[in-house]
Write a protein that holds these residues in place. Structure first.
Motif, PDB file in Angstrom:
ATOM      1  N   GLU A 174      47.611  14.903  39.044  1.00 29.42           N
ATOM      2  CA  GLU A 174      48.601  15.833  38.487  1.00 29.42           C
ATOM      3  C   GLU A 174      49.800  15.126  37.878  1.00 29.42           C
ATOM      4  OE1 GLU A 174      46.245  18.026  41.606  1.00 29.42           O
ATOM      5  OE2 GLU A 174      47.269  16.077  41.526  1.00 29.42           O
ATOM      6  N   GLN A 175      50.238  14.043  38.502  1.00 25.17           N
ATOM      7  CA  GLN A 175      51.392  13.315  37.975  1.00 25.17           C
ATOM      8  C   GLN A 175      51.067  12.713  36.608  1.00 25.17           C
ATOM      9  OE1 GLN A 175      51.528  10.899  41.611  1.00 25.17           O
ATOM     10  NE2 GLN A 175      53.674  11.452  41.810  1.00 25.17           N
ATOM     11  N   HIS A 176      49.923  12.065  36.538  1.00 27.94           N
ATOM     12  CA  HIS A 176      49.503  11.467  35.264  1.00 27.94           C
ATOM     13  C   HIS A 176      49.370  12.545  34.194  1.00 27.94           C
ATOM     14  CE1 HIS A 176      47.220   9.414  32.220  1.00 27.94           C
ATOM     15  NE2 HIS A 176      46.134  10.119  32.463  1.00 27.94           N
ATOM     16  N   ALA A 177      48.799  13.701  34.564  1.00 27.92           N
ATOM     17  CA  ALA A 177      48.621  14.778  33.593  1.00 27.92           C
ATOM     18  C   ALA A 177      49.955  15.214  33.001  1.00 27.92           C
ATOM     19  CB  ALA A 177      47.916  15.966  34.249  1.00 27.92           C
ATOM     20  N   PHE A 235      49.494  22.988  42.861  1.00 24.57           N
ATOM     21  CA  PHE A 235      49.240  21.614  42.454  1.00 24.57           C
ATOM     22  C   PHE A 235      50.348  21.061  41.561  1.00 24.57           C
ATOM     23  CE2 PHE A 235      44.500  22.777  42.880  1.00 24.57           C
ATOM     24  CZ  PHE A 235      44.548  22.502  44.241  1.00 24.57           C
ATOM     25  N   LEU A 236      51.073  21.945  40.895  1.00 27.21           N
ATOM     26  CA  LEU A 236      52.204  21.488  40.085  1.00 27.21           C
ATOM     27  C   LEU A 236      53.276  20.859  40.964  1.00 27.21           C
ATOM     28  CD1 LEU A 236      53.500  21.283  37.290  1.00 27.21           C
ATOM     29  CD2 LEU A 236      54.412  23.594  37.615  1.00 27.21           C
ATOM     30  N   GLN A 237      53.325  21.277  42.230  1.00 30.02           N
ATOM     31  CA  GLN A 237      54.271  20.674  43.172  1.00 30.02           C
ATOM     32  C   GLN A 237      54.117  19.154  43.212  1.00 30.02           C
ATOM     33  OE1 GLN A 237      53.809  24.534  46.148  1.00 30.02           O
ATOM     34  NE2 GLN A 237      53.200  22.531  46.866  1.00 30.02           N
ATOM     35  N   ARG A 238      52.901  18.681  42.993  1.00 32.50           N
ATOM     36  CA  ARG A 238      52.606  17.252  43.125  1.00 32.50           C
ATOM     37  C   ARG A 238      53.163  16.443  41.948  1.00 32.50           C
ATOM     38  NH1 ARG A 238      46.624  16.207  45.044  1.00 32.50           N
ATOM     39  NH2 ARG A 238      47.695  15.019  46.639  1.00 32.50           N
ATOM     40  N   TYR A 286      56.246  17.015  40.473  1.00 29.12           N
ATOM     41  CA  TYR A 286      57.626  17.460  40.270  1.00 29.12           C
ATOM     42  C   TYR A 286      58.499  16.387  39.601  1.00 29.12           C
ATOM     43  CZ  TYR A 286      62.154  19.616  41.146  1.00 29.12           C
ATOM     44  OH  TYR A 286      63.395  20.177  40.994  1.00 29.12           O
ATOM     45  N   ASP A 287      58.398  15.166  40.050  1.00 28.66           N
ATOM     46  CA  ASP A 287      59.238  14.121  39.463  1.00 28.66           C
ATOM     47  C   ASP A 287      58.949  13.947  37.982  1.00 28.66           C
ATOM     48  OD1 ASP A 287      61.115  11.780  39.707  1.00 28.66           O
ATOM     49  OD2 ASP A 287      59.327  10.735  39.006  1.00 28.66           O
ATOM     50  N   GLN A 288      57.673  14.033  37.611  1.00 30.75           N
ATOM     51  CA  GLN A 288      57.308  13.862  36.202  1.00 30.75           C
ATOM     52  C   GLN A 288      57.833  15.033  35.354  1.00 30.75           C
ATOM     53  OE1 GLN A 288      55.256  13.216  38.840  1.00 30.75           O
ATOM     54  NE2 GLN A 288      55.574  11.030  38.508  1.00 30.75           N
ATOM     55  N   VAL A 289      57.814  16.244  35.929  1.00 32.66           N
ATOM     56  CA  VAL A 289      58.356  17.393  35.205  1.00 32.66           C
ATOM     57  C   VAL A 289      59.847  17.201  34.966  1.00 32.66           C
ATOM     58  CG1 VAL A 289      58.775  19.880  35.309  1.00 32.66           C
ATOM     59  CG2 VAL A 289      56.595  18.959  36.121  1.00 32.66           C
ATOM     60  N   VAL A 290      60.547  16.739  36.003  1.00 27.65           N
ATOM     61  CA  VAL A 290      61.995  16.532  35.883  1.00 27.65           C
ATOM     62  C   VAL A 290      62.308  15.390  34.917  1.00 27.65           C
ATOM     63  CG1 VAL A 290      64.098  15.878  37.131  1.00 27.65           C
ATOM     64  CG2 VAL A 290      62.419  17.373  38.232  1.00 27.65           C
ATOM     65  N   HIS A 291      61.742  14.230  35.202  1.00 29.88           N
ATOM     66  CA  HIS A 291      62.157  12.994  34.533  1.00 29.88           C
ATOM     67  C   HIS A 291      61.545  12.804  33.154  1.00 29.88           C
ATOM     68  CE1 HIS A 291      62.213   8.586  33.833  1.00 29.88           C
ATOM     69  NE2 HIS A 291      63.353   8.614  34.494  1.00 29.88           N
ATOM     70  N   ASP A 292      60.261  13.152  33.032  1.00 29.89           N
ATOM     71  CA  ASP A 292      59.539  12.820  31.806  1.00 29.89           C
ATOM     72  C   ASP A 292      59.430  13.972  30.815  1.00 29.89           C
ATOM     73  OD1 ASP A 292      59.145  10.352  32.969  1.00 29.89           O
ATOM     74  OD2 ASP A 292      57.165  10.845  33.731  1.00 29.89           O
ATOM     75  N   ILE A 293      59.680  15.200  31.281  1.00 33.92           N
ATOM     76  CA  ILE A 293      59.497  16.356  30.391  1.00 33.92           C
ATOM     77  C   ILE A 293      60.803  17.097  30.154  1.00 33.92           C
ATOM     78  CG2 ILE A 293      58.344  18.593  30.136  1.00 33.92           C
ATOM     79  CD1 ILE A 293      55.957  17.406  31.652  1.00 33.92           C
ATOM     80  N   CYS A 294      61.468  17.525  31.244  1.00 32.95           N
ATOM     81  CA  CYS A 294      62.693  18.315  31.062  1.00 32.95           C
ATOM     82  C   CYS A 294      63.858  17.473  30.549  1.00 32.95           C
ATOM     83  CB  CYS A 294      63.079  18.988  32.380  1.00 32.95           C
ATOM     84  SG  CYS A 294      61.991  20.351  32.839  1.00 32.95           S
ATOM     85  N   PHE A 330      61.638  25.645  42.260  1.00 36.59           N
ATOM     86  CA  PHE A 330      61.777  24.252  41.829  1.00 36.59           C
ATOM     87  C   PHE A 330      61.771  24.080  40.315  1.00 36.59           C
ATOM     88  CE2 PHE A 330      57.038  24.023  42.740  1.00 36.59           C
ATOM     89  CZ  PHE A 330      56.600  23.628  41.482  1.00 36.59           C
ATOM     90  N   LEU A 331      61.466  25.137  39.559  1.00 33.62           N
ATOM     91  CA  LEU A 331      61.501  25.014  38.104  1.00 33.62           C
ATOM     92  C   LEU A 331      62.768  25.605  37.491  1.00 33.62           C
ATOM     93  CD1 LEU A 331      57.792  25.803  37.094  1.00 33.62           C
ATOM     94  CD2 LEU A 331      58.930  23.569  37.089  1.00 33.62           C
ATOM     95  N   ARG A 332      63.268  26.695  38.052  1.00 30.10           N
ATOM     96  CA  ARG A 332      64.399  27.347  37.401  1.00 30.10           C
ATOM     97  C   ARG A 332      65.679  26.521  37.480  1.00 30.10           C
ATOM     98  NH1 ARG A 332      68.511  29.747  39.975  1.00 30.10           N
ATOM     99  NH2 ARG A 332      68.393  30.156  42.220  1.00 30.10           N
ATOM    100  N   GLN A 333      65.751  25.576  38.413  1.00 33.04           N
ATOM    101  CA  GLN A 333      66.948  24.748  38.532  1.00 33.04           C
ATOM    102  C   GLN A 333      66.990  23.624  37.507  1.00 33.04           C
ATOM    103  OE1 GLN A 333      66.829  21.755  41.864  1.00 33.04           O
ATOM    104  NE2 GLN A 333      65.097  23.011  42.525  1.00 33.04           N
TER     105      GLN A 333
END
Length: 636
Positions: free
Chosen positions: A365-368, A390-393, A395-403, A434-437
């Motif tokens: 999931e992180q790599h994806a 599974f998106l929970q797994r 989280y760091d990539q969503v924060v750091h690499d996407i948002c 964990f997404l709305r913040q």
């Protein structure tokens, strides 16, 4: 029946090999019969009957620890540890869990609904054992699909470095849920198919044993010859280079061989990896022929293998998959990315239609997530199709690499809300919090399957950063599906039912529940306004301001955790605006894990029902009247 004589693992040790092989047949028949009624993970468990029997015969559970990765393959373990009589309640409300459950049995020492955790847990238990001066065995059972998970590779790196005594069983059935992908899968396939490797290795070891002790240098030289031979025959002996003693591949359905191998592995002083090849769905022809469909199955007819499905509206997942094809035909930038869930995420049709635009990265999931970031950085429109749990797994990539870099990644968040029989490890109730913040994130949820289509169009047309659509694991409402797709103004809500006495801000499937409550209250002369709060972020501030001016009770309703959820967002907004006279009540999932059962039972448990909403409206209106009367008395 032999099966009736097995009440605890020790009972296996009283059986002959012939009796154990008969017991294996009886276990398979038991599972086929029981799961035809309850549904469940049939194919994975049919594949590990002999392996589980061998483990419980050679080792001493619960003193020796079995750590099952995920738990899809734990039904046989449950049978052998005294829970055969509970299978009628499998995955039912207040019944037996479909995964390993520590509270259920002393033999269940590790809980997991997400893959690739077993090796880390096993290493933790091994280190605790050694620190306490104990001598029990620790055995991790991990599937080949789970080996693509980064956490498993991190654990292998650590285990190989520490070189502590433990056993890893690699259950190689060439499948996770979908067929496995990637270099590791290809490597295992090469080992599995290369008979010359094992034969050559055995012959060299036999030769070494015949050499008399005539000097350490010669012996060391021959060991080097043996090691070099591995490289000549198999391209890279990966496991042994990581520090494991590798044994295999061996037939995972050969009981005598399995037991002999496990006893041999137990004598090795250090980490051992036993490569076991099994057949997913073994013993039931429909499951053998299509282990993907039969991985997790609904009730079915045993004779024909016909799956019993009720007729009705399409599931949200199906609508997502069909709409994605429609959009991809219009925009060649669209790609679908999934972490080993092409079937569960409704992408099989898309894969056939656009094979070069379908990316299955395996259980990673992180790599994806970061892969999607890279695609978006180059102007593509990646759709990351992933279950909420599974998106929970990632989280760091969503924060750091996407948002953070504000990249145009679309999150298709399936199984948002309650998931029914899969239970607490799979509930999709935390993603709102964990997404709305996260800065730059837009998050929406449709009230029905038709609105999902328009939200997908909205997401594809949105170019200001990441955007997520969460949708549930249920059938749609059966609404009319419009042909023409249109965008929805970002941050806009809609009133679906008028009313002046109270207002409910409902998210997703809660809109239908709220509309039923409004119809009931209308008969009492109470007007409940229902708002489809389809954008969780950003909020519709204009509508919130308008509602505040009316001074009517406000109820928020979401199938998600109340702590940090949508209701919290509304309260935070009013606090920021220094609006303190809005009478509010939040309905959602309370602060504990909700176990398995039907979605209806899970909603009933936490009060997300029409009846509870009606009661809440009555209470708030009564409270409002009492306060008004109190103020009138004071003024008089």
């Amino acid at each position: 029946m032999l099966l009736e004589r097995i009440n605890k693992p020790e009972d296996l040790r009283t059986l002959s090999i012939e009796e154990m092989e008969q017991l294996a047949k009886e276990i398979r028949q038991f599972l086929i019969e029981k799961l035809s009624i309850t549904g469940g993970h049939l194919a994975p468990n049919l594949g590990v009957v002999e392996l589980t029997m061998a483990l419980h015969t050679v080792f001493d559970s619960p003193r020796d620890k079995f750590i099952f990765d995920v738990g899809h393959q734990s039904y046989v373990h449950k049978i052998l540890t005294g829970r055969m009589d509970q299978f009628d309640t499998l995955r039912k409300y207040k019944g037996m869990c479909g995964f390993i459950k520590r509270a259920e049995s002393e033999h269940d020492v590790w809980e997991a609904g997400h893959s690739s955790t077993s090796l880390s847990a096993a290493m933790g238990m091994v280190m605790a054992r050694d620190l306490k001066g104990e001598d029990n065995r620790v055995v991790a059972i991990i599937g080949d699909g789970a080996m693509t998970g980064g956490m498993a590779l991190e654990a292998m790196n650590h285990i190989g470095h520490e070189k502590k005594k433990m056993i890893v069983i690699l259950n190689d059935n060439e499948m996770s849920i979908a067929p496995n992908v990637g270099a590791i899968h290809n490597y295992l396939n090469k080992i599995r198919s290369d008979r010359h490797y094992q034969k050559a290795k055995d012959e060299v070891e036999h030769l070494l044993k015949k050499i008399p002790a005539i000097g350490g240098s010669i012996a060391k030289g021959m060991e080097k010859v043996k090691d070099s031979l591995k490289y000549l025959v198999v391209s890279g002996v990966w496991f042994e280079e990581l520090g494991f003693n590798y044994i295999g591949p061996i037939d995972g359905h050969n009981l005598p061989l399995l037991m002999e191998t496990l006893r041999g592995a137990d004598k090795v002083d250090g980490p051992v990896l036993v490569h076991v090849v099994t057949k997913k769905g073994r013993g039931y022809s429909p499951a053998e022929a299509d282990s993907l469909t039969w991985h997790g199955i609904s009730p079915y007819k045993i004779e024909s293998g016909e799956v019993l499905k009720s007729a009705g509206p399409p599931f949200y997942t199906e609508v997502f998959g069909n709409t994605l094809i429609e959009l991809a035909k219009q925009d060649d930038r669209i790609l679908a990315v999934t972490p080993a869930m092409p079937s569960g995420s409704g992408l099989l049709k898309f894969a056939k239609e656009f094979p070069t635009r379908m990316i299955d990265v395996g259980i990673a999931e992180q790599h994806a997530a970061t892969l999607c970031a890279g695609l978006a950085a180059e102007g593509m429109k990646p759709i990351y199709a992933v279950y909420s749990t599974f998106l929970q797994r990632a989280y760091d990539q969503v924060v750091h690499d996407i948002c953070r870099p504000k990249l145009n990644v679309i999150f298709a968040i399936d199984r948002a809300g309650f998931v029914g029989p899969d239970g607490e490890t799979h509930q999709g109730i935390f993603d709102i919090g964990f997404l709305r913040q996260l800065p730059n994130m837009v998050l929406m949820m449709p009230k029905d399957e038709n609105e999902l289509r328009h939200m997908m169009k909205t997401a594809v047309e949105y170019n200001e950063g990441p955007i997520g659509i969460r949708y549930p694991r249920i059938a749609g409402r059966g609404v009319e599906m419009t042909d023409d797709l249109h965008t929805i103004p970002i941050g806009s809500w809609e009133v679906t039912t008028a009313g002046k006495d109270a207002v409910v801000l409902a998210v997703g499937p809660m809109v239908e529940i709220a509309e039923k409550a409004a119809a009931f209250l209308n008969e009492e002369g109470i007007g409940l306004r229902v708002v489809n709060a389809r954008f969780i972020k950003p909020l519709d501030k204009l509508m919130l301001n308008s509602i505040a001016k009316e001074h009517i009770p406000v109820i928020t309703m979401e199938e998600g955790a109340t702590l940090g959820g949508f209701g919290s967002a509304v309260s935070e907004y009013y606090a920021e605006q220094q609006v303190f006279d809005v009478h509010m009540h939040h309905m959602g999932v309370p602060d504990y894990f909700i176990e398995h059962g039907s979605v209806a039972e899970q909603r009933l448990e936490v009060g997300l029902t029409t009846e509870e909403l009606v009661a809440a409206v009555h209470k708030m209106i009564a409270s409002r009247h009492n306060k008004s009367e109190f103020r009138s008395v004071q003024q008089a």
